[in-house]
Design a protein around this motif. Structure first.
Motif, short mmCIF file in Angstrom:
data_model
loop_
_atom_site.label_atom_id
_atom_site.label_comp_id
_atom_site.label_asym_id
_atom_site.label_seq_id
_atom_site.Cartn_x
_atom_site.Cartn_y
_atom_site.Cartn_z
N THR A 1 -12.81 -19.57 13.17
CA THR A 1 -14.03 -18.77 13.22
C THR A 1 -15.20 -19.55 12.62
N ASP A 2 -16.41 -19.10 12.91
CA ASP A 2 -17.58 -19.82 12.39
C ASP A 2 -17.78 -19.62 10.90
N ARG B 1 -20.62 -21.99 30.86
CA ARG B 1 -20.62 -20.79 30.03
C ARG B 1 -20.72 -19.58 30.95
N THR C 1 -14.71 -22.03 23.52
CA THR C 1 -15.45 -21.20 22.57
C THR C 1 -15.65 -19.80 23.13
N ASP D 1 -18.22 -16.51 22.12
CA ASP D 1 -19.25 -15.86 21.33
C ASP D 1 -19.10 -14.35 21.52
N ARG E 1 -18.71 -16.68 16.41
CA ARG E 1 -18.16 -17.62 17.40
C ARG E 1 -16.76 -18.03 16.98
N THR F 1 -13.71 -20.82 17.95
CA THR F 1 -13.41 -22.08 18.62
C THR F 1 -11.90 -22.26 18.67
N ASP G 1 -8.88 -24.94 19.78
CA ASP G 1 -8.61 -26.33 20.15
C ASP G 1 -7.17 -26.70 19.78
#
Length: 296
Positions: free
Chosen positions: A152-153, A184, A252, A254, A279, A281, A283
């Motif tokens: 998380t951001d 996006r 990602t 949002d 946001r 992410t 990976d």
């Protein structure tokens, strides 16, 4: 002075134990199932096989080692140490459940019920436990299986062996903007699943089949596959960006919903919460599952 290795035995409460806990007594559980044309016999036999496997593994631990035991429900509260050898006695999914709490420790998968489990991750019989434990510290040859990470951001992280799911905590629609590379798309769907080559034998396989047999990574490939579940096209949301892979570029999301959840490998109780404006992410994780191979 270095500490002696610790063998940590990981197991899960059996369906037989669950039935007894739910109904209070064996007799009550037997009566309930009998009225529905079933018996406790198969469940009890499976419980006995798991107990026998746990006893055999515990007896195989070298005398100069330390030991520990943890049940699946307590994994999030158990502190694994770097010198631990993690012995998973149960189904393949239990290896995935414990993997998210490890960071390089050798994992030995013991199958207490050969012939019933797929044996993808629990590859060894309990009778081989003594040799496996010695080999885990003297000459471990491990398959380094790729894992997936969700961040998380605000810095929260979650790691998983099979896959991570992002969506609403119930059956409501998840709303977000999905990003992959330079593409996006605002979406409304029942969630996003992103997984590894290990997960390609489970949930991902079903999602790939629904996409006409989309290619999936292998267990040690440094890539992930992702799928959007039931994307809904409307005047403000699209359904074009619904599948792909993650390698050098991350995926990602949002968040546009009031709240979404993120959990890995089916452990819904151990999850991250996302709120509108955050946001996420996803990976390839820097961690790997070190799964002891059948042969040195």
């Amino acid at each position: 002075m270095s500490l002696a290795p610790r063998a940590v035995l990981v197991h899960r409460r059996t369906p037989f134990a669950d039935a007894i806990a739910r109904h209070g007594t064996r007799g009550a559980a037997e009566f309930f199932l009998r009225t529905r044309g079933r018996t406790l016999d198969d469940l009890e036999a499976g419980d006995e096989r798991q107990r026998a496997a746990l006893v055999a593994v515990a007896a195989a631990v070298p005398l100069d080692w330390r030991t520990g035991t943890v049940e699946r429900a307590d994994l999030s509260r158990f502190l694994f140490a770097p010198e631990d050898v993690v012995v998973v006695v149960g189904q393949d999914g239990l290896v995935a459940n414990v993997a998210k709490y490890l960071d390089g420790q050798v994992v030995v998968g013991i199958d207490p019920d050969p012939g019933r489990n797929a044996g993808v991750l629990v590859r060894h019989p309990a009778a081989h436990a003594r040799d496996l434990l010695h080999r885990s510290v003297s000459r471990p040859v491990c398959e380094q299986r790729t894992m997936v990470r969700a961040v998380t951001d605000d810095g929260q992280e979650l790691h998983a062996l099979n896959e991570v799911f992002v969506g609403h905590h119930s059956h409501q629609t998840a709303r977000y903007v999905l990003g992959c590379g330079d593409r996006r798309e605002e979406q409304a769907s029942s969630g996003v699943v992103c997984g590894t080559g290990t997960g390609a034998t489970g949930w991902l396989a079903s999602l790939a089949r629904a996409r006409g047999g989309a290619a999936l990574p292998g267990p040690t490939d440094p890539t992930l596959a992702w799928f959007v579940r039931e994307a809904w096209p409307s005047r403000t949301t699209g359904a074009d960006l619904v599948a792909g892979s993650v390698g050098a570029e991350a995926l990602t999301l949002d968040v546009l919903s009031d709240e979404l959840v993120v959990f890995g490998d089916g452990l819904e109780a151990d999850r991250l919460l996302l709120t509108r404006g955050q946001r996420l992410t996803i990976d390839v994780s820097p961690r790997h599952l070190a799964l002891l191979t059948p042969h040195p």
